[in-house]
Write an enzyme that holds these catalytic residues in place. Structure first.
Site, mmCIF file in Angstrom:
data_model
loop_
_atom_site.group_PDB
_atom_site.id
_atom_site.type_symbol
_atom_site.label_atom_id
_atom_site.label_comp_id
_atom_site.label_asym_id
_atom_site.label_seq_id
_atom_site.Cartn_x
_atom_site.Cartn_y
_atom_site.Cartn_z
ATOM 1 C CB SER A 6 -0.931 -0.059 1.217
ATOM 2 O OG SER A 6 -2.030 0.786 1.052
ATOM 3 C CG ASP A 38 -5.721 -4.020 -3.649
ATOM 4 O OD1 ASP A 38 -6.553 -3.134 -3.383
ATOM 5 O OD2 ASP A 38 -4.508 -3.880 -3.467
ATOM 6 C CG HIS A 58 -5.567 -2.516 0.036
ATOM 7 N ND1 HIS A 58 -4.606 -2.367 -0.945
ATOM 8 C CD2 HIS A 58 -5.125 -1.782 1.101
ATOM 9 C CE1 HIS A 58 -3.640 -1.570 -0.501
ATOM 10 N NE2 HIS A 58 -3.931 -1.211 0.734
#
Lengths: 383, 383
Positions: free
Chosen positions: A165, A331, A364
């Site tokens: 991320s 995701d 995610h």
């Protein structure tokens, strides 16, 4: 400092676990000029290390955390700790990032609120919290600050930089900023360019905070502030970290215990997913600073390597490291396409790069979750 | 009332347009018992009609609106109107729902705030706004209230019921509740069962409203109330109505005019997507009641036909209508699977049902957007 760096790691090691760790503070006393042009006379980064730096000093791996993460990526702080660091499943003796072999470093990012200098830090020049007078922070600023920490540890090259991320954004930035310094880049569930949808979600969270009267232009007492706004921001963001399928499996339409005995309609948390999200919001306001949330989401918004360098290929021009990008099929915050795009641009530039896509319906946050497949990929890449 | 029903439709017809329409109020004076067991002595539904009811009274089509929609689905109210009704592209002379042929009815839902009885209505027994003393509303309650309106127009059967999103839920409920009354059901971008993710997003919006101090347990002045919370709820919800791809195409990382000349980092709306979302939030608070938002999202949360009937097949057992469900590939709020699930259950029950999936990257709101493909599907199904 090799010795010092190794010493705080394992005071009580259980087999396969990092054990008790002590966070430390790195204090940089040199002036730091932010990308915005704003300056600080110095800063602190809180960090942890696991494993030992070898005599050749070539076994260091840097872990970069995501928006709401911190320096505590593995181990526990006290025996009473019920939760280990956020990437404890990946990092430890014998684990994918094997601390028997690697010296692992993780620091709270500049602009953060877990011990590193950020909006909730006291400005020594005024004796008051920086609040919104804190300089704007970018992903590149975070990386440049981390570099000072790494230098201070006497490390002359990083074997790898790993992160998911926002952590993955920092990984890419490391390869670009310090190409000769890093041998392997392992970004996951990330992007080279924050999308309109991503900016949109960040903006809703920021508005929830900034429109909360208790935000007061960022000037609030330590345990006060825009608690409602921050909780709302977190509740919403949490949905974007998971997936429709995983929420349906975990909660579905299950009623809370309080509600399961009655058919009445109320606006209380009747569904388990509601009480779960409320809990996520509540837990977050007790550990996170609202102004930091504003600054860090803004750093993410402004992350666009193509914009910063003219094109993604130009951004990657000087990268020397071997890169493995890991994407996760479900995701939808940083979807597989955005991860693949990074690898394609690297390959077009003739770089050593590959892409692994893990099929999962966990969304995610998959990069944080137990996954033998991910462990094997990481282990193989670090070999 | 046939005459009356036809008369308010076209006072100034441009070719292909419904023209100026006048909303009307249907007042039901019979007691209404909600699913919750709560009662009202009567209620009002605001509605519009387009086209003319034929002498056989068998050409009526009911349109059901989504969460933030209303009775104004086609035409304009005054010549100064810059925006026609929300489904004006679908409804009109010569259009897919051809008002030269069909008599089209659309009413604001029970619990709404555009003229129908809801939380912002004055409770005649107290002289004060209902607020949170308004009875809980379900999708079935909305449909049962609509039925009274349809009866009052002298209509003995509906040729079709059409709606998207929450409107699609009402369409299904019509087929279940009044199986002999409806010939064709056309739900789009909908579900037979609100998912955990859907409930989650609704709950974040509700918490943004209910945690806003100006909500005051639902007791607020007409032009006051939780404006911040409602705007936040709307900004977030808007993202769920579109898609990553469509936002990227429309906004990408474009800067606002105010910001494009400077490289500075601010927390103002620097990106166009931010100013767009802020505008969406602002516009919404001027036309929507926060308590209605709570009630209607709660009605959606509780919609689960399988739960209500034991199974989806049982729910559909008595349906007589022919059903066409339309799903949209990039709809991540009510994804294609959830739309297909409806058709599969109908087919398992031996009903006449089919599924059309439109490939688009415009997300959930695709059902509202111009699409020749959708128009052809609707036109064909109504034949």
């Amino acid at each position: 400092m090799n010795d010092a760096a190794g010493k705080n790691t394992i005071e009580r090691a259980e087999p396969g676990e990092v054990g008790i760790v002590q966070p430390r503070d790195f204090v940089s006393t040199g002036e730091f000029v932010f990308e915005s042009g704003q300056k600080l006379p110095g800063f602190t980064l809180r960090y942890e290390t696991y494993g030992r730096l070898n005599p050749a000093r070539d076994n260091a791996i840097l872990i970069c955390h995501a928006l709401s993460g911190d320096h505590h990526s593995a181990g526990i702080h006290t025996l009473a700790d019920r939760k280990p660091g956020w990437w404890n499943n990946l990092i430890g003796p014998g684990k994918a990032v094997d601390t028997n072999h690697w010296f692992v470093i993780c620091s709270n990012c500049l602009g953060g609120c877990q011990g590193s200098t950020g909006p909730s830090t006291i400005n020594p020049q005024t004796g008051r919290v920086f609040g919104m007078t804190f300089p704007f922070v970018t992903i590149r600023d975070m990386v440049r600050a981390q570099k000072r920490l790494i230098d201070s540890l006497g490390i002359e090259s990083l074997y790898a930089v790993i992160g998911g991320s926002m952590g993955g954004m920092q990984v890419l930035q490391w390869g670009i900023e310090y190409p000769a310094f890093v041998r392997k880049l392992l970004p996951m569930a990330t992007t080279a360019r924050e999308s309109a949808q991503g900016i949109g979600f960040n903006e809703v969270g920021r508005q929830a905070i900034m429109q909360d009267r208790d935000w007061n232009h960022g000037d609030y007492p330590k345990n006060g502030g825009p608690r409602v706004g921050l909780a709302i921001a977190r509740m919403m963001a949490h949905i974007t970290y998971v997936s429709d399928a995983s929420m349906d499996r975990k909660f579905g339409r299950k009623r809370t215990a309080a509600e399961s005995s009655t058919a009445a309609y109320t606006f209380d948390a009747q569904f388990e997913v509601e009480s779960y999200l409320r809990y996520q919001g509540e837990a977050f306001i007790n550990r996170f600073d609202a102004n930091s949330y504003l600054y860090i989401t803004r750093a993410i918004d402004h992350f666009d390597l193509a914009e910063a360098h003219g094109s993604l290929e130009k951004a990657f021009e000087k990268i020397e490291a071997e890169t493995l990008v890991v994407g996760f099929t479900s995701d939808w915050l940083f979807p597989p396409e955005q991860n693949r795009e990074i690898v394609l641009a690297l390959l077009r530039e003739g770089k050593r790069a590959s892409y692994a896509e893990i099929t999962t319906d966990l969304g995610h946050d998959s990069f944080l979750l137990e996954s033998e497949e991910l462990y094997e990929i990481v282990r193989g890449f670090l070999k």
